[in-house]
Design a protein around this motif. Structure first.
Motif, PDB file in Angstrom:
ATOM      1  N   ARG A 187      68.250  13.071  43.648  1.00 18.86           N
ATOM      2  CA  ARG A 187      67.729  12.079  42.708  1.00 18.86           C
ATOM      3  C   ARG A 187      66.218  12.119  42.713  1.00 18.86           C
ATOM      4  O   ARG A 187      65.573  11.816  43.713  1.00 18.86           O
ATOM      5  CB  ARG A 187      68.208  10.683  43.114  1.00 18.86           C
ATOM      6  CG  ARG A 187      69.706  10.539  42.869  1.00 18.86           C
ATOM      7  CD  ARG A 187      70.345   9.768  43.975  1.00 18.86           C
ATOM      8  NE  ARG A 187      71.770  10.060  44.062  1.00 18.86           N
ATOM      9  CZ  ARG A 187      72.670   9.233  44.575  1.00 18.86           C
ATOM     10  NH1 ARG A 187      72.284   8.065  45.038  1.00 18.86           N
ATOM     11  NH2 ARG A 187      73.925   9.574  44.621  1.00 18.86           N
ATOM     12  N   CYS A 188      65.669  12.489  41.591  1.00 16.79           N
ATOM     13  CA  CYS A 188      64.217  12.575  41.469  1.00 16.79           C
ATOM     14  C   CYS A 188      63.661  11.159  41.369  1.00 16.79           C
ATOM     15  O   CYS A 188      63.973  10.416  40.455  1.00 16.79           O
ATOM     16  CB  CYS A 188      63.837  13.378  40.228  1.00 16.79           C
ATOM     17  SG  CYS A 188      62.055  13.510  39.993  1.00 16.79           S
ATOM     18  N   PRO A 209      58.246  18.222  32.739  1.00 16.04           N
ATOM     19  CA  PRO A 209      59.321  17.961  33.702  1.00 16.04           C
ATOM     20  C   PRO A 209      58.874  18.359  35.102  1.00 16.04           C
ATOM     21  O   PRO A 209      58.031  19.240  35.264  1.00 16.04           O
ATOM     22  CB  PRO A 209      60.453  18.868  33.206  1.00 16.04           C
ATOM     23  CG  PRO A 209      59.751  19.984  32.513  1.00 16.04           C
ATOM     24  CD  PRO A 209      58.508  19.395  31.898  1.00 16.04           C
ATOM     25  N   CYS A 210      59.432  17.689  36.080  1.00 13.12           N
ATOM     26  CA  CYS A 210      59.088  17.979  37.470  1.00 13.12           C
ATOM     27  C   CYS A 210      59.777  19.279  37.886  1.00 13.12           C
ATOM     28  O   CYS A 210      61.003  19.390  37.860  1.00 13.12           O
ATOM     29  CB  CYS A 210      59.543  16.832  38.362  1.00 13.12           C
ATOM     30  SG  CYS A 210      59.303  17.138  40.120  1.00 13.12           S
ATOM     31  N   ALA A 211      58.978  20.270  38.269  1.00 14.76           N
ATOM     32  CA  ALA A 211      59.533  21.584  38.613  1.00 14.76           C
ATOM     33  C   ALA A 211      60.458  21.490  39.829  1.00 14.76           C
ATOM     34  O   ALA A 211      61.459  22.207  39.915  1.00 14.76           O
ATOM     35  CB  ALA A 211      58.393  22.570  38.893  1.00 14.76           C
ATOM     36  N   VAL A 212      60.126  20.622  40.749  1.00 16.22           N
ATOM     37  CA  VAL A 212      60.974  20.457  41.931  1.00 16.22           C
ATOM     38  C   VAL A 212      62.346  19.952  41.505  1.00 16.22           C
ATOM     39  O   VAL A 212      63.388  20.505  41.876  1.00 16.22           O
ATOM     40  CB  VAL A 212      60.329  19.466  42.925  1.00 16.22           C
ATOM     41  CG1 VAL A 212      61.262  19.208  44.096  1.00 16.22           C
ATOM     42  CG2 VAL A 212      58.985  19.988  43.406  1.00 16.22           C
ATOM     43  N   SER A 213      62.306  18.900  40.714  1.00 19.06           N
ATOM     44  CA  SER A 213      63.570  18.333  40.251  1.00 19.06           C
ATOM     45  C   SER A 213      64.382  19.361  39.483  1.00 19.06           C
ATOM     46  O   SER A 213      65.604  19.464  39.654  1.00 19.06           O
ATOM     47  CB  SER A 213      63.274  17.113  39.377  1.00 19.06           C
ATOM     48  OG  SER A 213      64.444  16.645  38.774  1.00 19.06           O
ATOM     49  N   ILE A 221      71.398  13.338  48.616  1.00 21.10           N
ATOM     50  CA  ILE A 221      70.440  14.089  49.406  1.00 21.10           C
ATOM     51  C   ILE A 221      69.328  13.144  49.840  1.00 21.10           C
ATOM     52  O   ILE A 221      68.850  12.340  49.040  1.00 21.10           O
ATOM     53  CB  ILE A 221      69.870  15.254  48.574  1.00 21.10           C
ATOM     54  CG1 ILE A 221      70.972  16.291  48.347  1.00 21.10           C
ATOM     55  CG2 ILE A 221      68.664  15.871  49.242  1.00 21.10           C
ATOM     56  CD1 ILE A 221      70.510  17.511  47.591  1.00 21.10           C
ATOM     57  N   ASN A 222      68.946  13.238  51.097  1.00 17.96           N
ATOM     58  CA  ASN A 222      67.854  12.401  51.600  1.00 17.96           C
ATOM     59  C   ASN A 222      66.624  12.570  50.725  1.00 17.96           C
ATOM     60  O   ASN A 222      66.269  13.681  50.353  1.00 17.96           O
ATOM     61  CB  ASN A 222      67.494  12.797  53.026  1.00 17.96           C
ATOM     62  CG  ASN A 222      68.613  12.512  53.996  1.00 17.96           C
ATOM     63  OD1 ASN A 222      69.677  12.058  53.598  1.00 17.96           O
ATOM     64  ND2 ASN A 222      68.383  12.764  55.248  1.00 17.96           N
TER      65      ASN A 222
END
Lengths: 163, 163
Positions: free
Chosen positions: A91-92, A113-117, B3-4
């Motif tokens: 969950r971002c 958009p968030c690249a990590v997410s 996920i943490n």
DNA sequence: GAATAGGTACTCGGATAATGCCTGTCCGAGTCTAGTGGG
DNA sequence: CCCACTAGACTCGGACAGGCATTATCCGAGTACCTATTC
């Protein structure tokens, strides 16, 4: 990160339901006794399967649960979604936008958009896709291949356990 | 199944560490302030990254954290494994072997693998593989492509925040 | 003898506690820095 | 002027509470069956 163990129970229950006569109902108590599981809690999971349209339930004497569709139409993803709910595992929380760092994003109106997410969601998507490609019928076939006597035995057990 | 959120923090921290000068150390307090995160808790996550050999830590004044390897050598899977631990998300509790049903398995000496567990593990494996194919450097490149000014800005912020 | 009404037992269904993990916090160990006193 | 020593402050590191999701349980609503009574 841990998948509810109810998922494991649910899949096994679907398998067992697929081995008894299609029109027969099996009570939560019987299904629980087969694996020594807490009856009431398993019942809760079966309710979730019912809400998802995977099993149908009948109340009263001679009641119980049965598969609502053919095993070929029930994917592992269906079962997991029924038990775990619709939420993604990752969950971002958009920490980018919190604190001093957020100014940069705010200037863009949070369009990027968030690249990590994105990366995490891509990975989760392949996981979901793999699960969606496996049906209860596939598992059933695999078990029958490795343990041919399993279906008859399961069926007999559930028949005999009816007093 | 969740996920943490420390995972999200950890990846963003790795990104930020990759943007400051390679030999510079950044304290947990600075990294936390950048996103308004609880310092002590973020520190806990950074310790986990340290134990996994992803970052290295230095105590005392002028101490802090820095990447222990080049971003190309840090996969998302590494970060998740560091924060979440080595456990699989799906844990087979071998309910087959509990209760009356277990007799069938016992006869085989539990040689046959559980088909349910196998399917779940296969799905989890593709997830892990996808994550293992994404490095921090990939994320870094993606961000720099969509927001070219980000690296300089991050670097400047961490430099200026040093009183 | 057949039908019907009532009672009973059985099952699901959702509301209600107990447990464990994730989240959050705190203080101590170690270390570098800077200042101070002496040579 | 240079060096060594000491005090101080700063940082990580692991030990210690709080909150929430998962696990587990219980009792009520509804239903089918069985029995007894009546026609």
């Amino acid at each position: 990160m841990k998948i509810n163990e109810g998922v494991e129970w649910a899949v096994h229950c679907c398998l067992n339901l697929s081995w008894v006569a299609p029109d027969r109902t099996v009570t939560a108590a019987k299904l629980a006794a087969f694996y020594n599981l807490p009856t009431a809690y398993l019942n809760k999971q079966l309710q979730a399967l019912g809400r998802a349209g995977i099993v149908s339930s009948i109340s009263g004497p001679r009641g119980g649960f049965q598969l609502a569709r053919r095993p070929e139409k029930i994917t592992l993803m269906d079962v997991i979604a029924a038990i775990e709910g619709p939420e993604q595992a990752f969950r971002c929380t958009a920490i980018r936008q919190r604190g001093p760092a957020g100014d940069l994003d705010a200037a863009d109106g949070y369009r990027k958009p968030c690249a990590v997410s994105q990366a995490m969601r891509t990975a989760e998507f392949v996981w979901r896709k793999e699960l969606a490609s496996r049906t209860v019928a596939d598992i059933k076939a695999a078990v029958e291949r490795s343990t041919p006597q399993a279906p008859a035995r399961v069926r007999r057990w559930f028949d005999n356990s009816r007093t």
